[in-house]
Design a protein around this motif. Structure first.
Motif, PDB file in Angstrom:
ATOM      1  N   LEU A 199       0.857  -1.191   0.000  1.00  0.00           N
ATOM      2  CA  LEU A 199       0.000   0.000   0.000  1.00  0.00           C
ATOM      3  C   LEU A 199       0.891   1.237   0.000  1.00  0.00           C
ATOM      4  O   LEU A 199       1.812   1.350   0.825  1.00  0.00           O
ATOM      5  N   VAL A 200       0.625   2.147  -0.906  1.00  0.00           N
ATOM      6  CA  VAL A 200       1.426   3.366  -1.015  1.00  0.00           C
ATOM      7  C   VAL A 200       0.500   4.533  -1.337  1.00  0.00           C
ATOM      8  O   VAL A 200      -0.544   4.353  -1.976  1.00  0.00           O
ATOM      9  N   GLN A 201       0.867   5.717  -0.887  1.00  0.00           N
ATOM     10  CA  GLN A 201       0.072   6.909  -1.177  1.00  0.00           C
ATOM     11  C   GLN A 201       0.329   7.384  -2.605  1.00  0.00           C
ATOM     12  O   GLN A 201       1.395   7.120  -3.172  1.00  0.00           O
ATOM     13  N   PRO A 202      -0.634   8.082  -3.167  1.00  0.00           N
ATOM     14  CA  PRO A 202      -0.398   8.661  -4.505  1.00  0.00           C
ATOM     15  C   PRO A 202       0.866   9.513  -4.511  1.00  0.00           C
ATOM     16  O   PRO A 202       1.137  10.260  -3.565  1.00  0.00           O
ATOM     17  N   GLY A 203       1.633   9.349  -5.574  1.00  0.00           N
ATOM     18  CA  GLY A 203       2.911  10.040  -5.677  1.00  0.00           C
ATOM     19  C   GLY A 203       4.080   9.255  -5.126  1.00  0.00           C
ATOM     20  O   GLY A 203       5.240   9.646  -5.332  1.00  0.00           O
ATOM     21  N   GLY A 204       3.786   8.162  -4.459  1.00  0.00           N
ATOM     22  CA  GLY A 204       4.844   7.347  -3.863  1.00  0.00           C
ATOM     23  C   GLY A 204       5.481   6.384  -4.850  1.00  0.00           C
ATOM     24  O   GLY A 204       5.157   6.390  -6.044  1.00  0.00           O
ATOM     25  N   SER A 205       6.377   5.557  -4.326  1.00  0.00           N
ATOM     26  CA  SER A 205       7.149   4.630  -5.159  1.00  0.00           C
ATOM     27  C   SER A 205       7.148   3.233  -4.555  1.00  0.00           C
ATOM     28  O   SER A 205       7.037   3.072  -3.325  1.00  0.00           O
ATOM     29  N   LEU A 206       7.280   2.274  -5.424  1.00  0.00           N
ATOM     30  CA  LEU A 206       7.490   0.885  -5.038  1.00  0.00           C
ATOM     31  C   LEU A 206       8.440   0.262  -6.042  1.00  0.00           C
ATOM     32  O   LEU A 206       8.476   0.675  -7.215  1.00  0.00           O
ATOM     33  N   ARG A 207       9.175  -0.753  -5.596  1.00  0.00           N
ATOM     34  CA  ARG A 207       9.984  -1.543  -6.513  1.00  0.00           C
ATOM     35  C   ARG A 207       9.555  -2.993  -6.411  1.00  0.00           C
ATOM     36  O   ARG A 207       9.674  -3.618  -5.352  1.00  0.00           O
ATOM     37  N   PRO A 231      -3.626   6.296  -8.256  1.00  0.00           N
ATOM     38  CA  PRO A 231      -4.656   5.313  -7.860  1.00  0.00           C
ATOM     39  C   PRO A 231      -4.992   4.331  -8.974  1.00  0.00           C
ATOM     40  O   PRO A 231      -5.279   3.154  -8.699  1.00  0.00           O
ATOM     41  N   GLU A 232      -4.928   4.782 -10.208  1.00  0.00           N
ATOM     42  CA  GLU A 232      -5.244   3.881 -11.326  1.00  0.00           C
ATOM     43  C   GLU A 232      -4.176   2.826 -11.580  1.00  0.00           C
ATOM     44  O   GLU A 232      -4.358   1.943 -12.418  1.00  0.00           O
ATOM     45  N   ASP A 233      -3.058   2.900 -10.870  1.00  0.00           N
ATOM     46  CA  ASP A 233      -2.042   1.847 -10.943  1.00  0.00           C
ATOM     47  C   ASP A 233      -2.367   0.680 -10.025  1.00  0.00           C
ATOM     48  O   ASP A 233      -1.668  -0.340 -10.053  1.00  0.00           O
ATOM     49  N   THR A 234      -3.405   0.814  -9.222  1.00  0.00           N
ATOM     50  CA  THR A 234      -3.797  -0.251  -8.312  1.00  0.00           C
ATOM     51  C   THR A 234      -4.202  -1.498  -9.091  1.00  0.00           C
ATOM     52  O   THR A 234      -5.052  -1.438  -9.985  1.00  0.00           O
ATOM     53  N   ALA A 235      -3.562  -2.625  -8.769  1.00  0.00           N
ATOM     54  CA  ALA A 235      -3.804  -3.874  -9.480  1.00  0.00           C
ATOM     55  C   ALA A 235      -2.940  -4.966  -8.866  1.00  0.00           C
ATOM     56  O   ALA A 235      -2.056  -4.691  -8.043  1.00  0.00           O
ATOM     57  N   VAL A 236      -3.201  -6.193  -9.299  1.00  0.00           N
ATOM     58  CA  VAL A 236      -2.275  -7.292  -9.031  1.00  0.00           C
ATOM     59  C   VAL A 236      -1.271  -7.312 -10.179  1.00  0.00           C
ATOM     60  O   VAL A 236      -1.678  -7.344 -11.351  1.00  0.00           O
TER      61      VAL A 236
END
Length: 126
Positions: free
Chosen positions: A11-19, A87-92
């Motif tokens: 879970l990440v806030q909008p504008g955040g990053s994940l790898r 938010p539209e990047d939310t997915a598996v």
């Protein structure tokens, strides 16, 4: 047994990053093209990015400039760095692999891919 295992979602806030990471076991990724696909609830699976065995990359228009795919053959792992998440990047997110004429080219078509991971959930929300 050939296996791909994704990790790094969350879970990440909008504008955040994940790898995200995609680690292979039972085979070496050197001669495989690797793709990242995602599927949101109620939507069809879509290609996000792919990297050829020679390192050529492709991105969906929706993620260009925000996501970066890379591979570390020594670690038998492919990464997807995701910045400026929306938010539209939310997915598996799933990684997948196929072997063929893949040195200069990788396919964005999921039917081309032979091996799939189980997926990792990415949720972008405030």
């Amino acid at each position: 047994q050939l296996q791909l295992v994704e990790s790094g979602g969350g879970l990440v806030q909008p504008g955040g990053s994940l790898r995200l990471s995609c680690a292979a076991s039972g085979f070496t990724l050197d001669y495989y093209a690797i793709g990242w696909f995602r599927q949101a609830p109620g939507k069809e699976r879509e290609g996000v990015s792919c990297i050829s065995s020679g390192g050529s990359t492709n991105y969906a228009d929706s993620v260009k400039g925000r996501f970066t795919i890379s591979r570390d053959n020594a670690k038998n792992t492919v990464y997807l760095q995701m910045n400026s998440l929306k938010p539209e990047d939310t997915a598996v997110y799933h990684c997948a692999a196929y072997k063929g004429d893949t040195y200069y080219y990788c396919s964005g078509v999921d039917a081309e891919y032979d091996y799939w991971g189980q997926g990792t959930q990415v949720t972008v929300s405030s």
